[in-house]
Design a protein around this motif. Structure first.
Motif, short mmCIF file in Angstrom:
data_model
loop_
_atom_site.label_atom_id
_atom_site.label_comp_id
_atom_site.label_asym_id
_atom_site.label_seq_id
_atom_site.Cartn_x
_atom_site.Cartn_y
_atom_site.Cartn_z
N PRO A 349 0.82 -1.21 0.00
CA PRO A 349 0.00 0.00 0.00
C PRO A 349 0.86 1.26 0.00
O PRO A 349 1.91 1.32 0.66
N HIS A 372 -5.57 -2.41 7.04
CA HIS A 372 -5.78 -3.60 6.20
C HIS A 372 -6.23 -4.80 7.03
O HIS A 372 -6.95 -5.64 6.52
N GLU A 391 -6.32 -8.82 1.01
CA GLU A 391 -5.85 -8.23 2.27
C GLU A 391 -4.80 -9.13 2.93
O GLU A 391 -3.84 -8.64 3.53
N ALA A 394 -1.52 -8.47 1.08
CA ALA A 394 -0.98 -7.14 1.41
C ALA A 394 -0.45 -7.12 2.84
O ALA A 394 0.65 -6.62 3.11
N LEU A 395 -1.21 -7.72 3.75
CA LEU A 395 -0.83 -7.71 5.17
C LEU A 395 0.47 -8.49 5.38
O LEU A 395 1.39 -8.01 6.05
#
Ligand code: ZN
Length: 474
Positions: A349, A372, A391, A394-395
């Motif tokens: 992000p 997130h 998510e 991304a996390l």
């Protein structure tokens, strides 16, 4: 915005531009291996591990050199008191540090040179300083840096020689021959009673290294005449780093282009040291909390801020860690495992990148992580598997930069080896299937017996809308 880092020497945050495009050389002062590691030792090592991970994630090739100071006054004194050889004492403690770093998920340095392995490099540097008129010998084995010969002395910490208290040398006879009380030892003659093995022959006589000299010599050997970043704990700025820089620059080398210092761990505002508090040795902390919880507690504060350690610090970190790892576990169960390669290349992000590029602002980066996490939990609740997977990736990508990806194999090493884990999973799954069958048959006695049997074995079962989940008790 590109990566901006604070420089202790210039006292400003400015863009980081490597000397050689695409590559970064970092020298980090490592441990003096005289006592077991405590939490104060871990913090800078984890801070620079995060820096290294971020540089690598940004596409740079990092060479990280972290030395081991394996000969020093305290090592000699403690070994003598314990009745063991000084090198055995040093080796024992070096292994403790290595185990602590490994346990906390610190990527090993590119190379980890020991001071005792670099005596010829130090002798060469001393000779060069003497030849250039910046060092002098006062007797066999005693060589000093001549601070008055180097007008830039004090530039790193912006101190004038007149304002400084001389560094205590602990050796009045040798020190009395110094030209200036601020001159510091490059080489020290053996003291009476010191073991023969603790000194080396040089052109200036038999002796052993002064602490500062080793870092200048090892940094040059592995990183060249000039390199990008020199790091360490805040307490090393003076005299250690000031002296390193004076030696190397007086010898004609560019040395560190930027200095980064990590603040202390404090208790009630006072720097953590062995005399304060109990239970703060790494071995004791690992008995109190899982390794990633300790790492989270140490990494979550921006590296230039003091980290106040209180009885609540680990509890708070544990709560946050359980939220993060709990989501990663649940989302993985729902959407399946994510390949490590996908995590490593995940698009991060924009807010996270911006925070990390802003002098490694980890608290701001963690705020993005938590946004997130909330979005991921909502996706799970609304059974939006595509969003949950997005998510999850991304996390894990963001947490990986901090060395805190819950599913990184580093956290599964040691006692939790994968074959044992697979066997446990299949046994617990069989028990849970039997329990489901018992409940379907309204055989509550059997169902409860299975649950009790699992609890006695340390397996906690939680029932949810998705079926039963299990975890191991700590
Ligand atoms: Zn050093």
């Amino acid at each position: 915005m590109s990566l901006h880092l604070y420089d202790t020497a210039t006292r400003d945050v400015r863009a980081f531009v490597p000397l050689n495009p695409g590559e970064v050389g970092i020298y980090l002062c490592g441990a003096t291996v005289q006592a077991p590691p405590h939490i104060g030792h871990l913090r800078p090592v984890i801070a620079f591990d995060v820096l290294r991970r971020w540089l690598e994630r940004s596409g740079l090739r990092v060479t990280l050199i972290r030395n081991v100071t394996d000969i020093e006054d305290k090592i000699l004194a403690k070994a003598a008191a314990a009745g063991v050889e000084w090198w055995a004492h040093a080796a024992t403690h070096e292994r403790m540090f290595t185990r602590a770093y490994d346990a906390l998920g610190v990527i090993p340095p590119t190379y980890e040179p020991r001071a005792t392995g670099h005596v010829p490099d130090m002798a060469e540097l001393m000779q060069r300083l003497v030849d250039r008129g910046h060092a002098y010998a006062t007797g066999p084995g005693d060589v000093w840096f001549d601070v008055r010969s180097w007008p830039a002395y004090g530039e790193l910490t912006r101190q004038r020689l007149e304002d400084l208290n001389p560094e205590p040398t602990g050796d009045d006879v040798a020190a009395s021959a110094k030209r200036d009380p601020h001159d510091f030892a490059l080489w020290k003659a053996p003291k009476p009673g010191e073991p023969e093995t603790a000194s080396w022959e040089t052109a200036f006589g038999r002796g052993r290294p002064g602490w500062h000299l080793e870092c200048s010599a090892m940094a040059r050997r592995y990183l060249g005449d000039a390199f990008d970043i020199h790091g360490g704990g805040l307490d090393l700025r003076f005299p250690h780093h000031e002296n390193e820089q004076a030696q190397s620059r007086a010898a004609g080398y560019g040395f560190a282009q930027r200095w980064m210092h990590c603040a202390w761990v404090t208790q009630q505002g006072v720097k953590m040291s062995k005399s304060l508090g109990n239970g703060l040795l790494v071995s004791e902390l690992l008995a109190q909390a899982p390794a990633p919880v300790i790492r989270y507690a140490l990494a979550a504060v921006q590296y230039r801020s003091m980290l106040e350690w209180s009885p609540d610090t680990l509890d708070e970190a544990r709560t946050t860690w359980e939220r993060l790892s709990g989501f990663v576990d649940r989302a993985t169960e729902r959407v399946g495992g994510v390949p490590a390669d996908e995590v490593a290349k995940a698009e991060l992000p924009a807010g996270f990148i911006e925070a990390m590029d802003d002098d490694l602002n980890v608290p701001a980066a963690l705020a993005v992580v938590h946004e997130h996490l909330r979005a991921g939990n909502s996706a799970l609740a609304s059974r939006d598997d595509a969003a949950a997977r997005e998510e999850l990736v991304a996390l894990r990508g963001m947490l990986d930069v901090l060395g805190l990806d819950p599913h990184d194999p580093q956290w599964a090493s040691g006692a939790d080896d994968s074959a044992a884990r697979a066997a446990l999973e299949s046994l617990v799954a069989a028990e849970l299937d039997a329990r489901v069958a018992a409940r379907a048959a309204k055989d509550w006695a059997t169902s409860d017996a299975i649950r009790d049997r699992l609890a006695a074995a340390g397996v906690v079962v939680q029932d949810s809308a998705d079926g039963a989940r299990w975890t191991l008790t700590d």
